[in-house]
Write a protein that holds these residues in place. Sequence first.
Motif, PDB file in Angstrom:
ATOM      1  N   THR A  91      23.422  30.999  41.107  1.00 18.38           N
ATOM      2  CA  THR A  91      23.329  32.433  40.783  1.00 18.38           C
ATOM      3  C   THR A  91      24.092  33.310  41.765  1.00 18.38           C
ATOM      4  O   THR A  91      23.735  34.466  41.984  1.00 18.38           O
ATOM      5  N   ARG A  92      25.174  32.797  42.325  1.00 20.90           N
ATOM      6  CA  ARG A  92      25.982  33.587  43.268  1.00 20.90           C
ATOM      7  C   ARG A  92      27.187  34.234  42.598  1.00 20.90           C
ATOM      8  O   ARG A  92      27.921  34.986  43.242  1.00 20.90           O
ATOM      9  N   ALA A  93      27.440  33.942  41.325  1.00 22.04           N
ATOM     10  CA  ALA A  93      28.663  34.413  40.658  1.00 22.04           C
ATOM     11  C   ALA A  93      28.434  35.736  39.951  1.00 22.04           C
ATOM     12  O   ALA A  93      27.414  35.942  39.294  1.00 22.04           O
ATOM     13  N   VAL A  94      29.403  36.633  40.064  1.00 17.25           N
ATOM     14  CA  VAL A  94      29.351  37.935  39.399  1.00 17.25           C
ATOM     15  C   VAL A  94      30.081  37.901  38.060  1.00 17.25           C
ATOM     16  O   VAL A  94      29.660  38.552  37.104  1.00 17.25           O
ATOM     17  N   SER A  95      31.156  37.134  37.971  1.00 15.10           N
ATOM     18  CA  SER A  95      31.950  37.124  36.733  1.00 15.10           C
ATOM     19  C   SER A  95      32.115  35.745  36.110  1.00 15.10           C
ATOM     20  O   SER A  95      32.346  35.661  34.903  1.00 15.10           O
TER      21      SER A  95
END
Length: 682
Positions: free
Chosen positions: A662-666
């Motif tokens: 869950t570290r990704a923004v895109s």
Amino acid sequence: MPSDDPLSRERAHLADSRAALRSMREDVQSLDIRDVTANWVNAEVLTRQIDERIKALADLSHTPLFFGRLDYLHAPGAEQAEGAEGERFYIGRRHVHDAGGDPMVIDWRAPVSQPFYRASKKTPMDIALRRRFGYTGGDLTAYEDEHLSDPAETAATSKLLQQEIERPRVGPMRDIVATIQPEQDEIVRSGLGGSVCVQGGPGTGKTAVGLHRVAYLLYAHRDRLARTGTLVIGPNASFLHYIEQVLPALGELEVKQATVADLVAHVEVRGTDEAATAVVKGDARMAEVLRRAVRAHVTLPTEQVVVVRGSRRWRVPEYELTAIVQELLDRDIRYGAAREALPQRIAHAVLVQMERAGEAPDDRVQDAVARNPAVKAAVKAIWPPVDPAKLVFRLLSDADFLALHAEGVLSGEEQETIRWAKPVRSVKSVKWAAADAVLIDEATDLVQRTHSLGHVVLDEAQDLSPMQYRAVGRRCTTGSATVLGDLAQGTTPWATRSWEEALAHLGKSEAVVEELTAGFRVPTDVITYASRLLPHIAPGLAPVASVRENPGFFEVRRTGADADAVAEVVGACEELLSREGSVGLIAADGRVPVLSAALAKAGLSHLAPGEETTASARLTLVPASLAKGLEYDYVVLDEPQAVVAGEPDERTGLRRLYVTLTRAVSGLIVTHADALPAQLGD
């Protein structure tokens, strides 16, 4: 002459506002304090205050000075009389006024700005128009209007708001002041008197909410917090570096940041504990063991005290000394405070005898008696000084001493677990572990009260042990706290099981627990995939519901084995680097050296967590143990099963995996040669 084009007029207002801010700064820079300071101390203090004010008035070229506009139907606070003309306010990160003192930009924290975050078609809050601005770099390039009082206009999702949320991230964490949502704003603006606990899944903005709450409290209660102080506590130095620019961007420069390890740094930490040992040392029951061990240093008197003054001898009998000591013990005040009070109590008993004998002693005589060698010798024998580090040293090295004070508190097996297996010669030769430093901090507070701050923000709180919570709680006994965390992301063996339990250890049982479930950072497809783990790691928590319209980029890729797998991971990084924004390669700690060498061989330079990404350095190699709290536009997650296997138990491993997913923004690419954990499903 101003153009009739609305965008041109708004750009003109931006230019005028920037000019006004420069004038405000120049006015402060031109202040001459030579005739207003009485001495050099006053001059130093005033000079420092002026320097801080100059820094706070800096115009950050790539940070929009204002991001919104409110057109009120009526003047705020005025009677809504027919025909009354409303006012217009530009909402920004700080207040800006013109030469006449009239506001050109209103601070986002001011009451008049609140409708920018709270007003809706259903509850317009007397707002006719809410306008959002879009920026490219520092240039105002777009605007978007909502006519809240127009029933004919349907409610729609703000495109500019979505773009701001999804904007690529390079560099440290940025503020969310332009995108704060109503439920976040309620937490941000809650009062200083009460403590708040925010449970929030990945991407719900809990960290940003906590930082903006500090900024709001400093705005609303500046004088009080200037005296008492504020502190932001994060899990590690990398995390603190990542968030450190948020508050300065909001004009707040004086908030201190620290880790729990920084707070309890009474000794140098050079050792590590087995998980089972750290769990027992971190248990709240250790506070009672330490309390008993400290109080055990007090010995009831066995003889009288004789004070010689001139030709007279004054005797304080044993029974009276015992009563004095017992009264101090019953009051249960700090050991050191009681020790300081004891000679004065003995001296007072002597003064009572003097007065009965017809003398008229004053405070100076009492102080002299308290310093009398006989009194000092009695105090040393009855209430000797306690060195916290030596006390903990003895507990962990002396089986009999530990057994005496842990009886009925810790089992024999638990005592054996925390006791050092090998003899240690002295305090100076100990390789203290992190949990030992927390025990020493507890003992230090038993001896002398810890200074309390006005407000403390505790982030990633779910990973703290009960004893660590107590260490933080000591720093805000007379103040309030904002506790931020996610039970599903607890990745320590002693991770928090419930917020009620954690808040009790913190000393803030009355804190209100708020839950954020709307996800603004993690794309829908990514959070949906990661949420498959929730039933196994935190069955009581609701999954995060992404409000992002863009589902994001998400792939799970099966790779070859060994060298082929590493090559495909490097290839995935190269693929994502062709896009705009930052890239994080996250892997189990044990795989980091191999991946680092492969990236170097491929000519891909990379940063370590905490190092600031730039336009020319956008790839960060992140050990899974340091991923918490960080975010990247795109993430490659290497070997999920290795992330799980790298932890002491499966639940902790699955929680660590949840964090890394869950570290990704895109966009997210998951690469794996080994089978995926069964909990992720097909």
